[in-house]
Design a protein around this motif. Structure first.
Motif, PDB file in Angstrom:
ATOM      1  N   TRP A  22       5.552  22.653  45.213  1.00  0.00           N
ATOM      2  CA  TRP A  22       6.853  23.206  45.588  1.00  0.00           C
ATOM      3  C   TRP A  22       7.447  22.465  46.767  1.00  0.00           C
ATOM      4  CZ3 TRP A  22       9.098  27.183  42.875  1.00  0.00           C
ATOM      5  CH2 TRP A  22       8.287  27.825  41.939  1.00  0.00           C
ATOM      6  N   GLY A  23       8.768  22.364  46.738  1.00  0.00           N
ATOM      7  CA  GLY A  23       9.471  21.853  47.898  1.00  0.00           C
ATOM      8  C   GLY A  23       9.761  22.975  48.886  1.00  0.00           C
ATOM      9  N   VAL A  63      10.768  17.073  47.866  1.00  0.00           N
ATOM     10  CA  VAL A  63      11.823  17.205  48.867  1.00  0.00           C
ATOM     11  C   VAL A  63      13.145  17.423  48.151  1.00  0.00           C
ATOM     12  CG1 VAL A  63      13.014  16.128  50.786  1.00  0.00           C
ATOM     13  CG2 VAL A  63      10.569  15.691  50.447  1.00  0.00           C
ATOM     14  N   GLU A  64      13.786  18.556  48.464  1.00  0.00           N
ATOM     15  CA  GLU A  64      15.091  18.867  47.873  1.00  0.00           C
ATOM     16  C   GLU A  64      16.205  18.509  48.847  1.00  0.00           C
ATOM     17  OE1 GLU A  64      12.449  22.597  46.959  1.00  0.00           O
ATOM     18  OE2 GLU A  64      12.908  21.307  48.671  1.00  0.00           O
ATOM     19  N   TYR A 101      14.576  25.949  44.842  1.00  0.00           N
ATOM     20  CA  TYR A 101      13.329  25.231  45.034  1.00  0.00           C
ATOM     21  C   TYR A 101      13.067  24.277  43.873  1.00  0.00           C
ATOM     22  CZ  TYR A 101      12.245  28.871  48.470  1.00  0.00           C
ATOM     23  OH  TYR A 101      12.268  29.736  49.543  1.00  0.00           O
ATOM     24  N   CYS A 102      12.622  23.103  44.207  1.00  0.00           N
ATOM     25  CA  CYS A 102      12.115  22.159  43.223  1.00  0.00           C
ATOM     26  C   CYS A 102      10.614  22.377  43.084  1.00  0.00           C
ATOM     27  CB  CYS A 102      12.400  20.736  43.692  1.00  0.00           C
ATOM     28  SG  CYS A 102      11.776  19.448  42.602  1.00  0.00           S
ATOM     29  N   CYS A 136      15.968  16.275  43.831  1.00  0.00           N
ATOM     30  CA  CYS A 136      14.546  16.468  44.144  1.00  0.00           C
ATOM     31  C   CYS A 136      13.839  15.140  43.992  1.00  0.00           C
ATOM     32  CB  CYS A 136      13.943  17.506  43.210  1.00  0.00           C
ATOM     33  SG  CYS A 136      12.163  17.756  43.428  1.00  0.00           S
ATOM     34  N   VAL A 137      13.036  14.791  44.971  1.00  0.00           N
ATOM     35  CA  VAL A 137      12.271  13.552  44.922  1.00  0.00           C
ATOM     36  C   VAL A 137      10.846  13.830  45.372  1.00  0.00           C
ATOM     37  CG1 VAL A 137      12.889  12.901  47.284  1.00  0.00           C
ATOM     38  CG2 VAL A 137      12.261  11.121  45.640  1.00  0.00           C
TER      39      VAL A 137
END
Length: 123
Positions: free
Chosen positions: A113-114, A4-5, A94-95, A21-22
């Motif tokens: 990918w987020g 999640v970004e 994108y993370c 980003c988590v």
């Protein structure tokens, strides 16, 4: 691995943003976490990455002097600090995460990918 970004937005040229980003409910241990970006009509391109276990980082040429990737073990967060932003930095960021042990720069090497966060830099 869900990513999640957050932190995107609208900023004037020369300004700064910090993306976060988590991975909710899990650690980045064993992964490298990367940031990519994609502008309209362009290919997704590598920005920067960090290897969680060692803290080692690598950057694209355009990012190495203005962007900094970092990790916070306590919060299990990865950040992308972006300074001196230019209109050309406008993109969805994108993370991503990979279990590869190489210094991965290709999007195909990243497994997770987020949803992306929009960064818009006005002139």
């Amino acid at each position: 691995v869900q990513l999640v970004e957050s932190g995107g937005g609208l900023v004037q040229a020369g300004g700064s943003l910090r993306l976060s980003c988590v991975a909710p409910g899990r650690t980045f241990r064993g992964y490298a976490v990367g940031w990519f970006r994609q502008a309209p009509g362009k290919e997704r391109e590598f920005v920067a990455a960090i290897r969680w276990s060692s803290g080692g980082t690598w950057y694209s040429d355009f990012a190495k002097d203005r962007f900094t990737i970092s990790g916070d073990n306590a919060k299990n967060m990865v950040y992308l600090q972006m300074n001196s932003l230019k209109p050309g930095d406008t993109a969805v960021y994108y993370c991503s995460a990979t279990s590869s042990t190489s210094y991965s720069r290709a999007s195909s090497e990243y497994d997770y990918w987020g949803q992306g966060t929009q960064v818009t830099v006005s002139s």
